[in-house]
Design an enzyme around this catalytic site. Structure first.
Site, PDB file in Angstrom:
ATOM      1  CB  SER A 136      -0.880   0.075   1.172  1.00 26.55           C
ATOM      2  OG  SER A 136      -1.766   1.081   1.490  1.00 26.55           O
ATOM      3  CE1 TYR A 149      -3.384  -1.754   5.302  1.00 26.71           C
ATOM      4  CE2 TYR A 149      -3.267   0.375   4.579  1.00 26.71           C
ATOM      5  CZ  TYR A 149      -3.616  -1.002   4.276  1.00 26.71           C
ATOM      6  OH  TYR A 149      -3.904  -1.478   3.264  1.00 26.71           O
TER       7      TYR A 149
END
Length: 250
Positions: A136, A149
């Site tokens: 990501s 995250y």
């Protein structure tokens, strides 16, 4: 790419029950791969596997026994492993973050990818294949509320980089796709525990966020390149997203 002994190319896609995983399974099947679709929700997997002529395997990547069973089902050759299973849970600041959310993110995104990679690495090397990690742009830089995250995806990125160094000289490609803002049915909804308003606000006013099929096209391209071509990292964002914190909205 090298094919298996019965002339079928084999791909394994984790997190295949929805979003990027399901789209990537379809894209790989379109290139002639027999796709082992792995995820927890076997009902969705069965429907997808029937659609694309693949194989549905119930597999929770946080469970070593289930990962071992996946590897046994795949067999001695695997041309492509797509480490896609993952997710974000919560967006609280560090001051109030839930440790359980962080532990879940690390178990799925990091330890899960480790388990599956270890279990299939021999089969991938046998096929002169590729390991593709879906990370990501959260791994690019920190942002408020994203520490858990960002940390998990940074760890997964480090795993890809270390694996590439450790396998230098061996016939395995190690590639990373780092998506930015991708609108899928579940990612933000899961992150905000089913709060549809919060999930919708992520994409509000954004002209054409990426969709799962955009990332699947990147997977398809990497998977079908010659075995000596390694895409170390591919960062892909929608035009409207200049960075994690700079997004054009109407």
């Amino acid at each position: 790419m090298t094919t298996s002994t019965d002339d079928r190319k084999i791909a394994v896609v984790t997190g295949a029950s929805s979003g990027i995983g399901a789209a990537s399974a379809r894209a790989l099947a379109g290139e002639g791969f027999t796709v082992f679709c792995a995820a927890r929700r076997i009902d969705r997997l069965t429907e997808l596997a029937d659609e694309i002529g693949g194989v549905a395997i119930a597999c929770d990547v946080t469970d070593q026994a289930q990962v071992d069973a996946l590897a046994e089902a795949v067999g001695p050759r695997c041309d492509v492993l797509l480490n896609n299973a993952g997710g974000a849970f919560g967006q609280d600041p560090i001051e109030t973050a839930d440790v359980a959310d962080w532990e879940q993110m690390y178990q799925i995104n990091v330890a899960g990818s480790l388990r599956v990679t270890q279990a299939l690495l021999g089969a991938i090397e046998q096929a002169h294949g590729a390991v593709i990690f879906i990370t990501s742009t959260a791994a690019e830089t920190a942002y408020e509320g994203g520490a858990g995250y960002c940390g998990a995806k940074s760890a997964e990125r480090s795993m890809a980089g270390s694996l590439r160094l450790e396998l230098a000289g061996r016939p395995v490609r190690v590639c990373e796709i780092s998506p930015g803002m991708v609108r899928t049915d579940e990612f933000s909804l899961v992150r905000f525990e089913g709060d549809q308003a919060k999930a919708d606000a992520v994409y509000a006013g954004v002209d054409q966020p990426l969709v799962a099929e955009d990332i699947a096209e990147c997977v398809r391209w990497i998977a079908t390149l010659s075995e000596y071509v390694n895409i170390d990292r591919l960062v892909i964002r929608p035009r409207a997203q200049a960075s994690n914190w700079k997004v054009a909205r109407s």
